[in-house]
Design a protein around this motif. Structure first.
Motif, PDB file in Angstrom:
ATOM      1  N   THR A 135      52.834  53.084  31.850  1.00  0.00           N
ATOM      2  CA  THR A 135      52.682  51.392  32.291  1.00  0.00           C
ATOM      3  C   THR A 135      52.634  50.808  30.925  1.00  0.00           C
ATOM      4  O   THR A 135      53.431  49.794  30.636  1.00  0.00           O
ATOM      5  N   LYS A 139      55.920  48.566  29.322  1.00  0.00           N
ATOM      6  CA  LYS A 139      55.501  47.151  28.860  1.00  0.00           C
ATOM      7  C   LYS A 139      55.833  46.856  27.713  1.00  0.00           C
ATOM      8  O   LYS A 139      56.715  45.896  27.369  1.00  0.00           O
ATOM      9  N   GLU A 143      59.252  44.141  26.297  1.00  0.00           N
ATOM     10  CA  GLU A 143      58.844  43.017  25.461  1.00  0.00           C
ATOM     11  C   GLU A 143      59.821  43.249  24.265  1.00  0.00           C
ATOM     12  O   GLU A 143      60.034  42.074  23.621  1.00  0.00           O
TER      13      GLU A 143
END
Length: 144
Positions: A135, A139, A143
């Motif tokens: 995760t 993420k 970004e």
């Protein structure tokens, strides 16, 4: 997610039989360095889990045992301090969570209550850490 993802199969799990003598079971536990092991019956059904403490206190309090007596008493006669619950292979993670918090491992049985393996707390924690790390990586990728 089904708990079979975490399953350590029966053929890889140290276990003893209900019909074993206390002496046989103690030698097996000592030889393998375990503190608790599942107990199965002659048909392979999960009976319970027995700990070193269960042996110790039964031998001291109930039998005032010597080595010869231990060679004759069966595991099935040993009172258990804890009730290690088994879960069905069809159980979901939420059902497993209830037990894995309090037990180092959870015995797993099939629809006939036949012991098929265990899920260790270590395997669940490891999977949770891997999922968390995935995760975090996802993420970070989003970004960028």
């Amino acid at each position: 997610m089904n708990i079979s993802f975490y399953l350590l199969p029966k053929n890889e799990v140290a276990h003893i039989h209900n019909e074993d003598t206390v002496g046989q079971a103690l030698r097996y536990i000592h030889k393998n360095g375990y503190q608790a092991v599942p107990v199965i019956d002659s048909e392979g059904h999960y009976v319970d889990t027995i700990t070193e403490g269960d042996f110790l206190w039964n031998l001291i309090e109930d039998y005032h045992m010597d080595l010869e007596t231990m060679r004759q008493v069966r595991v099935e006669s040993i009172r258990r301090k804890w009730n290690y619950k088994a879960v069905s292979i069809d159980a979901n993670i939420a059902e497993l969570d209830e037990y894995i918090i309090n037990q180092n491992f959870v015995p797993v049985v099939d629809g006939r209550n036949v012991f098929i393996g265990i899920v260790t707390r270590k395997s669940v924690i490891k999977a949770l850490i891997e999922r968390k790390n995935q995760t975090v990586v996802q993420k970070q990728q989003q970004e960028q």
